[in-house]
Design an enzyme around this catalytic site. Structure first.
Site, mmCIF file in Angstrom:
data_model
loop_
_atom_site.group_PDB
_atom_site.id
_atom_site.type_symbol
_atom_site.label_atom_id
_atom_site.label_comp_id
_atom_site.label_asym_id
_atom_site.label_seq_id
_atom_site.Cartn_x
_atom_site.Cartn_y
_atom_site.Cartn_z
ATOM 1 N N THR A 272 38.537 -21.264 30.404
ATOM 2 C CA THR A 272 38.864 -22.632 30.809
ATOM 3 C C THR A 272 38.272 -23.576 29.768
ATOM 4 O O THR A 272 37.155 -23.374 29.284
ATOM 5 C CB THR A 272 38.305 -22.952 32.207
ATOM 6 O OG1 THR A 272 38.918 -22.062 33.134
ATOM 7 C CG2 THR A 272 38.616 -24.379 32.621
ATOM 8 N N PHE A 274 37.093 -27.376 28.857
ATOM 9 C CA PHE A 274 36.606 -28.605 29.475
ATOM 10 C C PHE A 274 36.518 -29.705 28.426
ATOM 11 O O PHE A 274 36.266 -29.423 27.254
ATOM 12 C CB PHE A 274 35.211 -28.386 30.059
ATOM 13 C CG PHE A 274 35.182 -27.403 31.202
ATOM 14 C CD1 PHE A 274 35.185 -27.823 32.517
ATOM 15 C CD2 PHE A 274 35.166 -26.037 30.947
ATOM 16 C CE1 PHE A 274 35.166 -26.916 33.568
ATOM 17 C CE2 PHE A 274 35.153 -25.114 31.991
ATOM 18 C CZ PHE A 274 35.154 -25.565 33.295
#
Ligand code: PEP
Ligand code: MN
Length: 668
Positions: A272, A274
């Protein structure tokens, strides 16, 4: 003190010396940055890194150390030195106390990403969890915190639309990015069998990343929850045995839950990304490789997006992401989010952005920030193979191929004159380079495949091969270890940083095998299995297609066409010998096919001397002959103990023979 204690003591002393050396090295790297500051030279010098690695590998080998070990250790050391040099140039460290807002509660993935990002300043950083992503933005806008953290995309589940929509209205700048490897755990209050779980709570994104795992559980419902750590806390508070949460191992520890299963994400490589937001844009030193993000809208007319993008091309700007979102209240009109390599402080980038303003109806620069991805410098294969660097020249211009009526189009040079180069996790197959793929015919045990992986790596092999589903002539022969074998192959590939290639036999296996394999192999016996070709064409994994043992060039290229036509443009062809009247070899290696294929098609072409020869002593001569006719690489079988191999033992090279082959190929 007994003997073992004495040795342990010595090991402890060695470890301390290693630490001392690392600390010394870091100090010197910091001195370098001061000197560089004066000279204004970039932080990285990849040719110096390459020379450094080559030298260390040779010295390491003289002391009995694996090149792979030396490379891995020095990758970490070089990376640490780049990171510490970058930190020295960043604003973060210069501020006093930093407050960072994230969505969720303690133990949320966002918080883990924040801790990773601000790791060097944890003593001066305070993390605050808020309920929604919008509150993260508000907290930064209102000055309650200095930084906000937003998850923006995941490699399995895709982009977070809500975050993109927030970015378009927020009065904030992106000042950093962080990439977190997300390894989901199934967490419960007590030890229950999987079949006993009725409900699984987590953030919708986390549920989406584990969709296949959850779908396989009978009578189990996925329950979306505000945040993964909150779901973990809820399960911990309720203590009912039928419920579970998906979250990080850290969150499980924090709230006292048990890990029932690890790594339940559908894709092995689940990351992921960010973004770190602040009120003011960051000024990033030009020596740090940067990315820049912007939002733009283009006029609602034909070719306008293309015009904007070709401006970036004109300035040689490398796009890393392009995302479109609907404009609220304006049906079927879109704004575009663009990430590219570069820093607005560079003249070239600033100029390109100014030009871009003239081609767009709105443009907002979200900021420039240090790129997370730091490429690792690899040692040259010539160093690994023990040879001198070799320049492989482009083949000279050839007269145009004879025009004949052929059934294939996408595979032809007419359609695409330039060589296709397929990038398999950084290994480039096709074009000017030459790769060697090696490994056993079949994966037989974790030990066997790990030994092969280590040796392939040591000698400069590019990919690891290993069959898990074996197409055997007799149903009584060893059929392969199936998915269990695939896990062993994937583990070995990961351990030695080698992409893996394995054969798929049936259309139904394409998708599950593609979750682990970097390249799918379609074997000679399946070259005209059209449903398998079509299914592989719908996959996004490169396909290594072997020539059928009774196929013509035309049939071979038409088989490739099936895959290309279904949308997968990454096909690697492999000549592995055809069946003739001759029985002295297992097959007859048709080396004439290589220069012919090179003229007819843009696709990369490999030669498999092992299945052609069928006998070990013929493999090296055939491989060297093949190398001479201009393919893009070889695929060969090797085994730690060929005499004991469960399949194709007679043609498997011993490790020493494989090393000899590599030396002879790369020494020229
Ligand atoms: C193999 O690569 O192990 C194999 C079965 O090859 P082929 O399909 O060329 O016979
Ligand atoms: Mn084989």
């Amino acid at each position: 003190m007994d003997e073992v204690d004495k040795i342990r003591n010595e090991i402890n002393q060695v470890d301390e010396r290693i630490l001392e050396a690392l600390a010394n090295r870091r100090k010197l790297a910091e001195q370098i940055i001061q000197a560089k500051e004066i000279a204004g030279t970039p932080i990285r010098d990849s040719s110096r890194e390459e020379r450094l690695l080559a030298d260390l590998i040779t010295k390491g080998r003289n002391r009995g150390l694996d090149a792979h070990l030396v490379t891995r250790v020095f990758h970490e050391i070089i990376d640490d030195s780049i990171r510490s040099q970058q930190l020295h140039l960043l604003d973060y460290g210069k501020a006093g106390l930093s407050r960072v807002a994230f969505q969720g509660i303690q133990g949320a993935y966002s918080e883990l990403a924040g801790r990773k990002h601000f790791a060097p300043y944890l003593d001066r950083t305070v993390f605050t969890g808020v309920e929604t992503l919008e509150q993260v933005v508000n907290a930064v806008e209102d000055g309650d915190v200095e930084y906000g953290l937003l998850p923006v995309e995941n490699t399995t589940a895709g982009s977070m639309n809500e975050v993109y929509d927030l970015l378009s209205v927020a009065q904030l700048s992106i000042v950093g990015e962080e990439v977190l490897r997300v390894e989901h755990c199934l967490l419960t209050a007590d030890d229950v069998p999987l079949a006993g779980i009725r409900q699984i709570y987590s953030h919708p994104q986390a549920l989406a990343e584990c969709m296949k795992f959850v779908a396989k559980l009978p009578n189990c419902q996925a329950m979306p929850y505000a945040d993964s750590a909150m779901a973990v806390k809820k399960v911990s508070d309720e203590k009912s045995s039928g419920i579970a949460a998906i979250g990080s191992e850290e969150a499980g520890k924090l709230y006292g839950l048990k890990v029932l299963r690890r790594n339940i994400e559908d894709q092995q490589n689940n990351f992921t990304r960010f973004l770190i937001l602040a009120r003011k844009p960051a000024t990033i030193d030009l020596r740090i490789p940067c990315k820049t993000s912007l939002i733009m809208a283009t006029p609602h007319e034909e070719g306008s997006l293309l015009k904007a993008l070709s401006l970036l091309h004109e300035y040689k700007i490398n796009l890393t992401k392009l995302e479109s979102r609907p404009i609220p209240g304006m049906p079927f009109q879109y704004i575009f989010y663009i990430d590219f390599e570069g820093n607005t402080a560079e003249g070239r980038i600033a100029e390109a952005i100014e030009k871009l303003r003239t081609a767009t109806t709105s443009l907002k620069v979200l900021g420039s920030y240090p790129a997370q991805h730091r490429a690792k410098t690899s040692p040259r294969v010539e160093v690994l193979a023990g040879g001198a660097p070799e320049v492989i020249e482009e083949p000279p211009e050839q007269p145009a191929a004879r025009k004949e009526k052929v059934g294939y189009k996408l595979a032809s040079r007419d359609h695409k004159p330039d060589d296709t180069i397929i990038d398999v996790r950084g290994v480039r197959i096709g074009g000017p380079g030459f790769v060697v793929i090696a490994g056993p015919c079949a994966v037989e045990s974790p030990e066997q495949i790990l030994k092969c992986a280590r040796y392939v790596r040591e000698c400069g092999g590019a990919l690891l091969r290993g069959g898990c589903f074996k197409p055997r002539t007799s149903p009584y022969s060893f059929q392969g270890l199936g998915f269990e074998g695939l896990q062993m192959l994937a583990d070995a590939g990961r351990e030695y940083d080698l992409p893996i290639v394995t054969e798929v036999l049936s259309p139904a296996d394409v998708e599950p095998v593609a979750r682990y394999a970097d390249v799918l192999q379609i074997g000679a016996r399946n070259m005209q299995n059209f449903s398998l070709l079509s299914e592989a064409g719908r996959s996004n994994r490169p396909v290594l297609l072997k020539r059928g043992m009774m196929s013509t060039m035309d049939e071979f290229l038409n088989a490739a066409e099936y895959i290309l036509d279904r949308g997968n443009h990454q096909v690697i062809l492999c000549e592995r010998g055809i069946r003739t009247f001759e029985t002295a070899t297992r097959n007859t290696l048709d080396l004439g096919s290589i220069p012919i294929l090179r003229r007819l098609t843009h696709l990369p072409i490999l030669v498999d001397p092992s299945h052609a020869a069928g006998r070990r002593e013929l493999v090296i001569p055939l491989a060297l002959a093949a190398h001479a006719v201009g393919p893009h690489g070889l695929i060969v079988e090797m085994h730690p103990e060929p005499e004991k191999a469960l399949s194709d033992g007679p043609q498997a090279l011993h490790f020493s023979e494989f090393a000899d082959l590599m030396r002879r190929i790369y020494q020229g």
